[in-house]
Design an enzyme around this catalytic site. Sequence first.
Site, PDB file in Angstrom:
ATOM      1  N   ASP A 208       8.489   0.591  -4.299  1.00  0.00           N
ATOM      2  CA  ASP A 208       8.152  -0.899  -4.346  1.00  0.00           C
ATOM      3  C   ASP A 208       6.978  -1.038  -5.115  1.00  0.00           C
ATOM      4  O   ASP A 208       5.995  -1.761  -4.658  1.00  0.00           O
ATOM      5  CB  ASP A 208       7.991  -1.098  -2.720  1.00  0.00           C
ATOM      6  CG  ASP A 208       7.782  -2.462  -2.658  1.00  0.00           C
ATOM      7  OD1 ASP A 208       8.375  -3.361  -3.475  1.00  0.00           O
ATOM      8  OD2 ASP A 208       7.376  -3.204  -1.808  1.00  0.00           O
TER       9      ASP A 208
ATOM     10  N   LEU B 269     -10.688   2.002   1.074  1.00  0.00           N
ATOM     11  CA  LEU B 269     -11.125   2.290  -0.473  1.00  0.00           C
ATOM     12  C   LEU B 269     -11.611   0.959  -0.751  1.00  0.00           C
ATOM     13  O   LEU B 269     -11.169  -0.256  -0.389  1.00  0.00           O
ATOM     14  CB  LEU B 269     -10.059   2.274  -0.999  1.00  0.00           C
ATOM     15  CG  LEU B 269      -9.018   3.991  -0.806  1.00  0.00           C
ATOM     16  CD1 LEU B 269      -7.990   3.816  -1.402  1.00  0.00           C
ATOM     17  CD2 LEU B 269      -9.834   5.031  -1.298  1.00  0.00           C
TER      18      LEU B 269
END
Length: 267
Positions: free
Chosen positions: A178, A82
């Site tokens: 996280d 990406l």
Amino acid sequence: MTGLAETVLSLLGAGIARSRPLHGGDLSEVQLLDLTDGRRVVAKTGPLVAAEATMLRAVRDAGAPAPEVLGVSGQLLLMEALEETAAGEAGWRALGHSLRQLHAACGPHYGWAEDYAFGGVAIPNAPLESWPDFWARRRLLADPGALPRDLRQRVAALCLRLPELLPAAPPAALLHGDLWSGNVLFSGPEAYLIDPACYWGHGEVDLAMLHLFGAPPAAFHGAYGALEPGHAARRPIYQLWPALVHLRLFGSGYRSMVEARLKVLGF
């Protein structure tokens, strides 16, 4: 490199034209690969990549953006590459929507199908039906012997009070697990969730982690929506877990982060 090239060829049907390193985690190596057919993919190696692939698929199945898993073999995970862009107002708004979508997915219990780890810190995920019990036994006191004695006693005292301080049975939302800003990849109008440590739990856990190193802007909060009453009082309880993880992974420099949360909670 030969082993990597052969595995990429077997999984994706193309060779590696070029590679360069990207930032990775404590137990993984990450590379950007240009393939001979023109595609770009991310290759991540490490002992937990199969578990990460399962989590990335779970995030996508919930309707939240995450890199597509292209293949897994042994300790190699291949994902779509990406293009990273700056975190503007639209990106933060997208993250708010994405996180709300993620938390709308609910599981049958608190926990996950398998255990995980942050570096050398094990993350037990065996399911439990009581949320305060899960937060005490699977998080804050998951490995009491790894904590300094004085902190262990204070954390244990807090855990005895968790049934009064946390909801007994909040919706078992799908958590990133996280969620700090480094685990969000802004790309165009989207905010992709990367490096997950998923489990089912109280959605406020992700929000607390996102506020641990700085507050997200108003655009995020407006998109995520209203929070439950009492969330501010619960936040330091949820921030205590990543603070303890940082203390164990990186040493005494993070003791003040732990102390600050215990102090505000009265322990």
